[in-house]
Scaffold this active site. Structure first.
Site, PDB file in Angstrom:
ATOM      1  N   LYS A  13       1.023  -1.123  -0.026  1.00  0.00           N
ATOM      2  CA  LYS A  13      -0.045   0.129   0.023  1.00  0.00           C
ATOM      3  C   LYS A  13       0.874   1.343  -0.074  1.00  0.00           C
ATOM      4  O   LYS A  13       0.671   2.267  -0.781  1.00  0.00           O
ATOM      5  CB  LYS A  13      -0.936   0.072   1.170  1.00  0.00           C
ATOM      6  N   ARG A  86      -9.185   0.863   9.210  1.00  0.00           N
ATOM      7  CA  ARG A  86      -8.650  -0.524   9.239  1.00  0.00           C
ATOM      8  C   ARG A  86      -9.534  -1.193  10.405  1.00  0.00           C
ATOM      9  O   ARG A  86      -9.393  -2.306  10.816  1.00  0.00           O
ATOM     10  CB  ARG A  86      -7.127  -0.722   9.270  1.00  0.00           C
ATOM     11  N   ARG A 125      11.733  -6.048   4.594  1.00  0.00           N
ATOM     12  CA  ARG A 125      11.785  -4.788   4.321  1.00  0.00           C
ATOM     13  C   ARG A 125      12.919  -3.997   4.892  1.00  0.00           C
ATOM     14  O   ARG A 125      13.304  -4.094   6.071  1.00  0.00           O
ATOM     15  CB  ARG A 125      10.461  -4.338   4.705  1.00  0.00           C
ATOM     16  N   ARG A 158      12.388  -1.567  10.161  1.00  0.00           N
ATOM     17  CA  ARG A 158      11.493  -0.880  10.907  1.00  0.00           C
ATOM     18  C   ARG A 158      11.436  -1.871  12.226  1.00  0.00           C
ATOM     19  O   ARG A 158      11.477  -2.948  12.140  1.00  0.00           O
ATOM     20  CB  ARG A 158      10.038  -1.064  10.158  1.00  0.00           C
ATOM     21  N   ARG A 169       0.416  -8.309  13.882  1.00  0.00           N
ATOM     22  CA  ARG A 169      -0.305  -7.322  12.982  1.00  0.00           C
ATOM     23  C   ARG A 169      -0.977  -8.037  11.790  1.00  0.00           C
ATOM     24  O   ARG A 169      -2.101  -7.657  11.585  1.00  0.00           O
ATOM     25  CB  ARG A 169       0.995  -6.412  12.314  1.00  0.00           C
TER      26      ARG A 169
HETATM   27  P1  AP5 Z   1       4.973  -1.620   1.918  1.00  0.00           P
HETATM   28  O1  AP5 Z   1       4.613  -0.551   0.621  1.00  0.00           O
HETATM   29  O2  AP5 Z   1       5.568  -0.918   3.004  1.00  0.00           O
HETATM   30  O3  AP5 Z   1       3.699  -2.542   2.201  1.00  0.00           O
HETATM   31  P2  AP5 Z   1       2.658  -1.781   3.137  1.00  0.00           P
HETATM   32  O4  AP5 Z   1       1.139  -2.432   2.733  1.00  0.00           O
HETATM   33  O5  AP5 Z   1       2.440  -0.284   3.066  1.00  0.00           O
HETATM   34  O6  AP5 Z   1       2.638  -2.465   4.705  1.00  0.00           O
HETATM   35  P3  AP5 Z   1       3.049  -1.618   5.865  1.00  0.00           P
HETATM   36  O7  AP5 Z   1       3.733  -2.640   6.503  1.00  0.00           O
HETATM   37  O8  AP5 Z   1       3.629  -0.305   5.778  1.00  0.00           O
HETATM   38  O9  AP5 Z   1       1.363  -1.619   6.121  1.00  0.00           O
HETATM   39  P4  AP5 Z   1       0.860  -1.770   7.577  1.00  0.00           P
HETATM   40  O10 AP5 Z   1      -0.443  -1.582   7.210  1.00  0.00           O
HETATM   41  O11 AP5 Z   1       1.158  -2.916   8.416  1.00  0.00           O
HETATM   42  O12 AP5 Z   1       1.710  -0.828   8.521  1.00  0.00           O
HETATM   43  P5  AP5 Z   1       1.572   0.791   9.002  1.00  0.00           P
HETATM   44  O13 AP5 Z   1       2.608   1.748   8.725  1.00  0.00           O
HETATM   45  O14 AP5 Z   1       0.153   1.370   8.121  1.00  0.00           O
HETATM   46  O15 AP5 Z   1       5.534  -2.988   1.156  1.00  0.00           O
HETATM   47  C1  AP5 Z   1       6.411  -3.935   2.271  1.00  0.00           C
HETATM   48  C2  AP5 Z   1       7.521  -4.570   1.510  1.00  0.00           C
HETATM   49  O16 AP5 Z   1       7.049  -5.306   0.205  1.00  0.00           O
HETATM   50  C3  AP5 Z   1       8.602  -3.516   1.260  1.00  0.00           C
HETATM   51  O17 AP5 Z   1       9.898  -4.257   1.586  1.00  0.00           O
HETATM   52  C4  AP5 Z   1       8.445  -3.385  -0.216  1.00  0.00           C
HETATM   53  O18 AP5 Z   1       9.572  -2.836  -0.883  1.00  0.00           O
HETATM   54  C5  AP5 Z   1       8.072  -4.610  -0.596  1.00  0.00           C
HETATM   55  N1  AP5 Z   1       7.128  -4.728  -1.777  1.00  0.00           N
HETATM   56  C6  AP5 Z   1       6.079  -3.838  -2.050  1.00  0.00           C
HETATM   57  N2  AP5 Z   1       5.421  -4.053  -3.183  1.00  0.00           N
HETATM   58  C7  AP5 Z   1       5.994  -5.105  -3.766  1.00  0.00           C
HETATM   59  C8  AP5 Z   1       5.651  -6.212  -4.700  1.00  0.00           C
HETATM   60  N3  AP5 Z   1       4.673  -5.732  -5.726  1.00  0.00           N
HETATM   61  N4  AP5 Z   1       6.671  -7.255  -4.891  1.00  0.00           N
HETATM   62  C9  AP5 Z   1       7.588  -7.437  -3.939  1.00  0.00           C
HETATM   63  N5  AP5 Z   1       7.789  -6.736  -2.935  1.00  0.00           N
HETATM   64  C10 AP5 Z   1       7.062  -5.443  -2.711  1.00  0.00           C
HETATM   65  O19 AP5 Z   1       0.867   0.820  10.399  1.00  0.00           O
HETATM   66  C11 AP5 Z   1       1.711   0.559  11.331  1.00  0.00           C
HETATM   67  C12 AP5 Z   1       1.200   0.489  12.630  1.00  0.00           C
HETATM   68  O20 AP5 Z   1       0.602   1.789  13.084  1.00  0.00           O
HETATM   69  C13 AP5 Z   1       0.142  -0.612  12.954  1.00  0.00           C
HETATM   70  O21 AP5 Z   1       0.675  -1.734  13.418  1.00  0.00           O
HETATM   71  C14 AP5 Z   1      -0.926   0.105  14.006  1.00  0.00           C
HETATM   72  O22 AP5 Z   1      -0.303   0.102  15.343  1.00  0.00           O
HETATM   73  C15 AP5 Z   1      -0.798   1.726  13.832  1.00  0.00           C
HETATM   74  N6  AP5 Z   1      -1.935   1.959  12.852  1.00  0.00           N
HETATM   75  C16 AP5 Z   1      -1.611   2.528  11.497  1.00  0.00           C
HETATM   76  N7  AP5 Z   1      -2.798   3.088  11.127  1.00  0.00           N
HETATM   77  C17 AP5 Z   1      -3.810   2.524  11.873  1.00  0.00           C
HETATM   78  C18 AP5 Z   1      -5.043   2.441  11.974  1.00  0.00           C
HETATM   79  N8  AP5 Z   1      -5.927   3.105  10.863  1.00  0.00           N
HETATM   80  N9  AP5 Z   1      -5.750   2.208  13.002  1.00  0.00           N
HETATM   81  C19 AP5 Z   1      -4.933   1.786  14.083  1.00  0.00           C
HETATM   82  N10 AP5 Z   1      -3.686   1.708  14.146  1.00  0.00           N
HETATM   83  C20 AP5 Z   1      -2.840   1.987  13.145  1.00  0.00           C
END
Ligand code: AP5
Length: 215
Positions: A13, A86, A125, A158, A169
């Site tokens: 994402k 989410r 990552r 991270r 997660r």
């Molecule tokens: P990446 O693009 O980082 O994937 P992502 O879907 O953004 O994954 P995240 O881990 O950032 O999402 P998340 O939803 O868990 O974390 P967030 O920061 O929102 O890609 C991942 C990896 O794959 C990278 O290494 C990339 O290079 C690789 N890649 C990408 N595309 C690829 C492809 N097509 N093929 C191969 N490799 C690929 O949230 C973190 C924390 O914040 C949560 O755990 C929670 O505690 C809190 N939080 C955030 N939002 C909320 C909410 N709305 N409500 C409550 N708590 C929240």
């Protein structure tokens, strides 16, 4: 343009949101990034959310919705919401906040990826400690090991990338976020993309969907 990017942790994402925000010149609003910078900046918000991030738990709905309302919806007319909503509570509260402002979503793009692949992506990552650009040791490596292609900064893991926190997660996602996809499917807003494809193919598919719903 008002979009939500939905999907499991590691689906890509963030990677796609950065690219689409650049291509369509809109704001990329990631709740994960907002919370991480609050933690790094030692702010009041950071002190509250740190324990949730460190343990792979979701931050409570009321706080998350207030942050999105105040930091994104009040200030921006075109945006990609990455990682919000989410939970069903957050989805309902987003519907309400948009209605209050006379706005509506164009689409919710759902990046579908299975659990096994998500684990591989999350544990491999790497992120630039300077500019925040995302890499993967195997799937999206930097040209020079350990160094960001864009700014030369050091690539780091991270803090929520350990196997244990990743599993937590993914459990939170399956329990609380999967119903959000159904919520938007029922409203005719959900557009699904196969996120297991290579990054440039996912980018192409995402751009196609956006052009169809927005342009
Ligand atoms: P990446 O693009 O980082 O994937 P992502 O879907 O953004 O994954 P995240 O881990 O950032 O999402 P998340 O939803 O868990 O974390 P967030 O920061 O929102 O890609 C991942 C990896 O794959 C990278 O290494 C990339 O290079 C690789 N890649 C990408 N595309 C690829 C492809 N097509 N093929 C191969 N490799 C690929 O949230 C973190 C924390 O914040 C949560 O755990 C929670 O505690 C809190 N939080 C955030 N939002 C909320 C909410 N709305 N409500 C409550 N708590 C929240």
């Amino acid at each position: 343009m008002k979009l939500v990017f939905l999907g499991p942790p590691g689906a890509g994402k963030g990677t796609q949101a950065v690219e689409m925000a650049r291509r369509f010149d809109v704001v990329h609003a990631s709740t994960g990034d907002i919370f991480r910078s609050a933690v790094e900046g030692d702010s009041e918000l950071g002190a509250v959310v740190r324990k949730y991030l460190d343990n792979g738990k979701l931050v409570p709905d009321d706080l998350t919705s207030r942050v999105v309302g105040g930091m994104v919806l009040d200030g921006e007319s075109s945006f990609i919401l990455d990682g919000f909503p989410r939970t069903l509570g957050q989805a309902r509260s987003l519907t309400r906040m948009l209605e209050e402002r006379g706005l509506e979503l164009d689409a919710v793009i759902y990046f579908r990826l299975d659990r096994e692949e998500a684990v591989k992506r999350l544990t491999g990552r790497r992120v630039c400690g300077e500019c925040g650009r995302n890499y993967h040791v195997k799937f999206m490596p930097s040209a020079k090991e350990g160094q960001c292609d864009a700014c030369g900064g050091e690539l780091i893991s991270r803090s929520d990338s350990s196997r244990e926190v990743v599993e937590q997660r993914l459990e939170e996602y399956e329990k609380k976020t999967v119903p959000v996809a159904d919520y938007y499917r029922e409203r005719g807003l959900l557009k699904t993309i196969d996120a297991s494809l290579p990054p440039d193919r996912v980018t192409e598919a995402t751009q196609d969907v956006i052009e169809k719903v927005v342009l």
